[in-house]
Design a protein around this motif. Structure first.
Motif, PDB file in Angstrom:
ATOM      1  N   SER A   1      36.282  43.829  44.611  1.00  0.00           N
ATOM      2  CA  SER A   1      37.724  43.690  44.415  1.00  0.00           C
ATOM      3  C   SER A   1      38.403  42.851  45.242  1.00  0.00           C
TER       4      SER A   1
ATOM      5  N   SER B   1      43.145  48.576  48.412  1.00  0.00           N
ATOM      6  CA  SER B   1      42.494  47.851  47.562  1.00  0.00           C
ATOM      7  C   SER B   1      42.933  48.134  45.855  1.00  0.00           C
TER       8      SER B   1
ATOM      9  N   GLY C   1      41.522  47.353  41.836  1.00  0.00           N
ATOM     10  CA  GLY C   1      40.489  46.888  41.013  1.00  0.00           C
ATOM     11  C   GLY C   1      39.184  47.526  41.210  1.00  0.00           C
TER      12      GLY C   1
ATOM     13  N   ALA D   1      36.492  48.262  42.855  1.00  0.00           N
ATOM     14  CA  ALA D   1      35.400  48.298  44.022  1.00  0.00           C
ATOM     15  C   ALA D   1      34.138  48.837  43.732  1.00  0.00           C
TER      16      ALA D   1
ATOM     17  N   ASN E   1      32.284  39.983  41.533  1.00  0.00           N
ATOM     18  CA  ASN E   1      33.579  40.273  41.922  1.00  0.00           C
ATOM     19  C   ASN E   1      34.421  39.688  40.869  1.00  0.00           C
TER      20      ASN E   1
ATOM     21  N   LEU F   1      45.154  42.792  37.482  1.00  0.00           N
ATOM     22  CA  LEU F   1      45.253  43.281  38.609  1.00  0.00           C
ATOM     23  C   LEU F   1      46.543  44.036  38.608  1.00  0.00           C
TER      24      LEU F   1
END
Length: 448
Positions: free
Chosen positions: A137, A184, A186, A188, A203, A218
């Motif tokens: 992410s 963070s 997204g 991960a 990613n 996002l």
């Protein structure tokens, strides 16, 4: 080149000490620098430089005080507005740390002035990406204000490609965030280690070839983050000092009683099971563990006095953890026997149950209160449940329905906090200490 990882699972972050066997560079130091000092001493290296990838929003840095204390150069982006002396560094600048070559690379996205550091030692290469490219992410882009989120999301996309130009696929990748941090966003990956090349293949910042789609995805995945983040950047821009991690002299029963009578914040660190069974009326339950710092910091009003109640070990650990988010020098009452801590304060308790008891005993008209985040509730919920996320509970107490409240979350931790706060407010609560994933199998009507 050797990289020593200093984990802070309580905040989902990592700090790093990278060295050549003699001289070292510290990157994104947490405030309790004694851990880094021990790592450097054990490795037998002298730290000559301390670097920040960005002005942090989720913790108070230890970089400033470490550099001062050990005479190291403190590398902070020249464009960041800070009130202390630093060694300004900008995009493209390189420096030597012993045999290591360190290059600053502008990677805006998590913040406007974010830097990553590419470190080389012979054929070895490592990328310290801070809040830019994470494992699976990237760093969230809304911490400077929602109005900056879209532009910074585009920056994240471009910065990932800049890193791909500056370092090879074999470069080891060392992000600061992405291990449970709310910084963070997204999907991960949960990985413990990775290379830049692995991220090229997995990613979404690399695999999504449509920049507009990446940005829209996002932004759609941005969720609530802890309110204490608002305090971190100003503290870090001012140059925070070293915390006092000592356990204070314990409060006597009279003083603890007075604080409870005055409605002050008195936090019980014991296991939530013990708390539900018996506790001092007026306290709040924040069971000590990896989630303690985040949720206490999220709910605690920073302008109030904090008192911790628990064993000496739990109090000592809590003081360390809280120093990382700028909550310094709380008072404490040591011990786990509520009757002895404040004999004149009445005791309270509430039922602690599993889903089977909810099925058997919940009555029509009684509220099932879900304190998970809004996106969790939207994805799956008990039919008829009321959702007030834990971080909104204190500001929305007047919206909590009257009558008996059956309180749940995903695992039991947040519900334990919420039950204690509702009990503190004089409400009739039943604490559901069970996994939400078991609710349907137990017979609850679950909708999605």
């Amino acid at each position: 080149m050797e990289v020593i990882v200093i984990e802070t699972p309580q905040l989902g972050d990592r700090s790093y000490l990278v060295h050549d066997g003699r001289y070292g560079l510290v990157i994104d130091a947490q405030r309790d620098i004694d851990r880094i000092e021990s790592a450097a001493q054990e490795a037998g290296v002298a730290v000559t430089h301390v670097a920040e990838t960005h002005v942090h929003n989720d913790y108070v840095t230890g970089g400033f005080v470490y550099a001062q204390k050990h005479g190291a150069s403190y590398l902070v982006n020249a464009a960041d507005k800070v009130s202390f002396e630093r060694t300004p560094i900008a995009d493209g600048e390189t420096l030597r740390v012993g045999e290591l070559t360190v290059k600053a690379v502008a990677t805006p996205g998590h913040t406007h002035n974010h830097l990553s550091f590419v470190v080389e030692h012979g054929e070895q290469q490592a990328v310290f990406s801070g809040g830019s490219v994470l494992y699976g992410s990237v760093g969230r882009t809304d911490l400077l204000g929602r109005e900056h989120a879209v532009g910074l999301a585009h920056d994240q996309y471009a910065s990932a490609r800049r890193l791909a130009d500056e370092a090879g696929a074999a470069a080891a990748l060392y992000p600061t965030h992405g291990f449970g941090s709310f910084c963070s966003v997204g999907p991960a990956s949960g990985a413990g280690a990775s290379t830049l090349g692995e991220q090229f293949a997995t990613n979404h910042v690399y695999t999504d070839r449509d920049e507009e789609h990446f940005v829209a995805e996002l932004i759609a995945n941005l969720t609530a983050y802890p309110s204490y983040y608002a305090h971190m950047s100003p503290l870090n821009s001012a140059g925070p000092g070293e915390p006092d991690l000592s356990v204070p002299e314990p409060l006597d029963p009279q003083e603890l009683t007075a604080r409870l009578d005055a409605g002050e914040w008195v936090v019980d660190l014991r296991n939530r099971v013990a708390y539900a069974s018996e506790h001092l009326k007026g306290t709040a339950s924040f069971e000590y563990g990896d989630h303690f710092t985040t949720y206490l910091g999220w709910l605690f009003p920073y302008d109030r006095k904090l008192t911790l109640v628990g064993s000496r070990d739990d109090v000592a650990h809590a003081i360390r953890d809280l120093s990382r988010i700028g909550l310094d020098s709380p008072d404490a009452a040591l011990g786990e026997d509520a009757r002895r801590l404040a004999p004149d304060v009445p005791l309270s308790s509430y039922p602690r149950v599993g889903w089977e008891t909810v099925v058997a005993e919940h009555q029509a008209g009684e509220t099932i209160l879900d304190v998970r985040r809004a996106e969790e509730f939207k994805a799956s919920r008990i039919e008829g449940a009321v959702n007030i996320p834990i971080h909104e509970l204190l500001s929305r107490l007047d919206e909590v329905p009257a009558g008996k409240l059956w309180v749940h979350c995903a695992s039991g931790y947040r519900a334990g906090i919420a039950a204690s706060l509702l009990d503190r407010a004089g409400r009739d609560v039943v604490y559901i200490d069970d996994s939400f994933s078991r609710a349907a199998a137990a017979g609850l009507p679950v909708a999605s």
